[in-house]
Scaffold this motif. Sequence first.
Motif, mmCIF file in Angstrom:
data_model
loop_
_atom_site.group_PDB
_atom_site.id
_atom_site.type_symbol
_atom_site.label_atom_id
_atom_site.label_comp_id
_atom_site.label_asym_id
_atom_site.label_seq_id
_atom_site.Cartn_x
_atom_site.Cartn_y
_atom_site.Cartn_z
ATOM 1 N N GLU A 193 -6.358 21.536 9.822
ATOM 2 C CA GLU A 193 -7.202 21.642 8.635
ATOM 3 C C GLU A 193 -6.439 22.301 7.490
ATOM 4 N N SER A 194 -5.707 23.372 7.804
ATOM 5 C CA SER A 194 -4.924 24.060 6.781
ATOM 6 C C SER A 194 -3.882 23.128 6.173
ATOM 7 N N ALA A 195 -3.200 22.381 7.035
ATOM 8 C CA ALA A 195 -2.163 21.468 6.544
ATOM 9 C C ALA A 195 -2.764 20.305 5.761
ATOM 10 N N LEU A 196 -3.922 19.807 6.208
ATOM 11 C CA LEU A 196 -4.550 18.676 5.522
ATOM 12 C C LEU A 196 -5.012 19.040 4.120
ATOM 13 N N HIS A 197 -5.374 20.290 3.901
ATOM 14 C CA HIS A 197 -5.792 20.709 2.570
ATOM 15 C C HIS A 197 -4.685 20.500 1.538
ATOM 16 N N HIS A 198 -3.449 20.491 1.989
ATOM 17 C CA HIS A 198 -2.321 20.340 1.065
ATOM 18 C C HIS A 198 -1.671 18.962 1.143
ATOM 19 N N ALA A 199 -2.165 18.108 2.025
ATOM 20 C CA ALA A 199 -1.507 16.814 2.248
ATOM 21 C C ALA A 199 -1.503 15.934 1.001
ATOM 22 N N LEU A 200 -2.613 15.942 0.252
ATOM 23 C CA LEU A 200 -2.677 15.112 -0.958
ATOM 24 C C LEU A 200 -1.708 15.612 -2.015
ATOM 25 N N GLU A 201 -1.739 16.916 -2.293
ATOM 26 C CA GLU A 201 -0.900 17.458 -3.355
ATOM 27 C C GLU A 201 0.576 17.397 -2.996
ATOM 28 N N ARG A 202 0.891 17.382 -1.712
ATOM 29 C CA ARG A 202 2.294 17.334 -1.289
ATOM 30 C C ARG A 202 2.774 15.905 -1.029
ATOM 31 N N ASP A 203 1.944 14.932 -1.340
ATOM 32 C CA ASP A 203 2.314 13.512 -1.216
ATOM 33 C C ASP A 203 2.733 13.163 0.213
ATOM 34 N N GLU A 204 1.909 13.610 1.180
ATOM 35 C CA GLU A 204 2.212 13.342 2.581
ATOM 36 C C GLU A 204 1.430 12.152 3.131
ATOM 37 N N LEU A 205 0.531 11.580 2.317
ATOM 38 C CA LEU A 205 -0.282 10.464 2.780
ATOM 39 C C LEU A 205 0.420 9.146 2.534
ATOM 40 N N ARG A 206 0.249 8.223 3.457
ATOM 41 C CA ARG A 206 0.851 6.897 3.356
ATOM 42 C C ARG A 206 -0.217 5.845 3.652
ATOM 43 N N LEU A 207 -0.095 4.696 3.029
ATOM 44 C CA LEU A 207 -0.966 3.566 3.323
ATOM 45 C C LEU A 207 -0.163 2.472 4.004
ATOM 46 N N VAL A 208 -0.743 1.880 5.026
ATOM 47 C CA VAL A 208 -0.152 0.709 5.670
ATOM 48 C C VAL A 208 -1.194 -0.401 5.673
ATOM 49 N N TYR A 209 -0.716 -1.622 5.821
ATOM 50 C CA TYR A 209 -1.584 -2.783 5.671
ATOM 51 C C TYR A 209 -1.426 -3.696 6.876
ATOM 52 N N GLN A 210 -2.572 -4.054 7.494
ATOM 53 C CA GLN A 210 -2.526 -4.991 8.609
ATOM 54 C C GLN A 210 -3.080 -6.332 8.144
ATOM 55 N N PRO A 211 -2.258 -7.389 8.212
ATOM 56 C CA PRO A 211 -2.700 -8.705 7.719
ATOM 57 C C PRO A 211 -3.885 -9.237 8.531
ATOM 58 N N GLN A 212 -4.742 -9.964 7.854
ATOM 59 C CA GLN A 212 -5.832 -10.697 8.489
ATOM 60 C C GLN A 212 -5.554 -12.186 8.292
ATOM 61 N N ILE A 213 -5.584 -12.932 9.385
ATOM 62 C CA ILE A 213 -5.098 -14.312 9.404
ATOM 63 C C ILE A 213 -6.215 -15.242 9.863
ATOM 64 N N SER A 214 -6.271 -16.426 9.280
ATOM 65 C CA SER A 214 -7.253 -17.415 9.727
ATOM 66 C C SER A 214 -6.834 -17.962 11.091
ATOM 67 N N VAL A 215 -7.808 -18.113 11.983
ATOM 68 C CA VAL A 215 -7.502 -18.624 13.324
ATOM 69 C C VAL A 215 -7.023 -20.067 13.224
ATOM 70 N N VAL A 216 -7.673 -20.859 12.402
ATOM 71 C CA VAL A 216 -7.272 -22.254 12.181
ATOM 72 C C VAL A 216 -6.338 -22.310 10.981
ATOM 73 N N GLY A 217 -5.133 -22.757 11.187
ATOM 74 C CA GLY A 217 -4.175 -22.905 10.104
ATOM 75 C C GLY A 217 -3.248 -21.739 9.906
ATOM 76 N N GLN A 218 -3.600 -20.563 10.478
ATOM 77 C CA GLN A 218 -2.743 -19.377 10.379
ATOM 78 C C GLN A 218 -2.421 -19.020 8.918
ATOM 79 N N HIS A 219 -3.452 -19.044 8.053
ATOM 80 C CA HIS A 219 -3.278 -18.683 6.653
ATOM 81 C C HIS A 219 -3.585 -17.200 6.463
ATOM 82 N N PHE A 220 -2.919 -16.585 5.499
ATOM 83 C CA PHE A 220 -3.217 -15.200 5.134
ATOM 84 C C PHE A 220 -4.534 -15.167 4.360
ATOM 85 N N VAL A 221 -5.486 -14.355 4.823
ATOM 86 C CA VAL A 221 -6.786 -14.289 4.152
ATOM 87 C C VAL A 221 -7.095 -12.880 3.644
#
Length: 563
Positions: free
Chosen positions: A311-339
């Motif tokens: 909790e103590s460390a999380l209070h500073h995570a935003l201001e210290r730029d420790e957060l990261r975003l990752v992205y998981q693709p979602q794909i159509s079952v038919v055709g294997q298109h990115f949706v």
Amino acid sequence: MDSSAPSYRCTRLLVCALDAGTESPRLVTRVPQEWLPSLEQLIERWLGAGDVICLVSGQADDTLLDTVRHVRLQLPAAALVITLDAIDSEAVARLIPCGVQEVFAAQQLEQAQTDQLCEGAVVRMEYEQSLRRLSHFDPLTGLAGRGLFQDRLEQSLIQAHRNGTNVGLLFIDLDRFRVVNDVYGHQLGDRLLIASSQRLQEKLRRSDTVARLGGNSFAVILDAVRGVEVVTAIAQKLIHALKAPFRIDGHEIFVTGSIGADLSCEANYDSGQMVRRTELALHQAKRDGRNGCQVFTPQTAPMDKIRLGLESALHHALERDELRLVYQPQISVVGQHFVGAEVLLRWEHPVLGLVSPTVFIPVLEDTGLIEPFGEWVLRRACQQYKRWLDDGVVGLNSKISVNLSPRQFRQRDLGERIQAAIQDTGLPPTSLALEITESTLMYNLEQGAVLLRQLRHLGVSIAIDDFGTGYSSLAYLKDLPIDYLKIDRSFVKDIVTDRNDAAIANSIIGLAHNLGLKVVAEGVEEQNILDVLADFGCDQYQGYFFARPVAATGLPLLIAGCH
């Protein structure tokens, strides 16, 4: 002496010809030259930064590359230039990454050009040395930085394990340092950090490593200690040293230190485990009233105390730029298109490394930090997806999916916050999907339905996450303004071998289609699972079979592979 004449940092050239039979090579330069017949003599004659080493070779062959590596290993601070019979881009591309500062054809240069190249080699080497120092040392205190600390800790543990000795590790926090910054200003605070680092160094052996981990946090690596009693004695000596008043700019400043400690044999000589244990011990020392030392024991780290540290460390995570975003693709079952893609939050702690979301998300939820964190995720994800839309990376019909936590979903002004995020980032509302877990929605179905209608009115899509794990009423489901059902991974992973899971998944897909909804399967890891989902008529999927979650830089490459 002509004061207008240039002053060269290069004071001497040490020249060595690598090709057999080459007579004393002479460069056209005013810099004094010394020709040396062997590499060993050249290395012995190098005295300091003003000496430039010059290797003469016919071509950039393997022999030259091996020689360069040898010189760089023996003389890491020497400026190194290479002269070839003829140079081309390929030769330069092979030599520069090996640590060469300049490459030139000596016979084609005039004196002024050669002097400038030698001068440039010294300047470039000084710059490279400064960059290496910045990457390894803290620029304020001159102590080892985080990267060098980690490297030295690992090396010390390897050596100690081999020799049957022990390494002690201390984490030190200056107590209430923020008060000093608030009262006296950051400039005096910086001077206090410098003075504190000097006191720590004065009380330790030269063989020990003192590092600054950031802010008011320090670490000490104690090599070859006999046992925990030695570690605690040193810790007490450091605490006593920090107690003495600091006199800075006419002010008398009093600070204390909290110390967490651990011994390598207790952590199985594992650096990651040792760091985690020492940090937990530090949190316990601060919890016990500060100005003391706590050695890690299993009794000092029950779950509530671990959560306190997080909790103590999380209070500073935003201001210290420790957060990261990752992205998981979602794909159509038919055709294997990115949706689309689901955005996921990651926390990269500077000491603990990547902390599992299953560990820190509940802490965010319990403390209320999930609200600012969640809004940060929403805005960053919208900004990134708008950028991809503008660049043509993603299609106009695709969506970025953002999870809403139970606490966020209970915010009275959630609709206004989401509308503001959409307007501020310029993301089309139709490109945003919000995911709410089934249990969150059913906590207060009537209020939840009203909020979902507000969100749908904005133009965003709604997905029910982890469907099948809650206790939703199918009678209410048909009246909710939702667009997607996401089948929980617990029903997907064994869909091939478990008839019950297969029946549940098939029923969910049929139910959703009858209600005009699309279905997304989570946790798809194998082709045979995808084949069964295709037979059931599932619309979309996500999971390791297509790709693990990736950083923003990696998603365009995955999308490019979809057809």
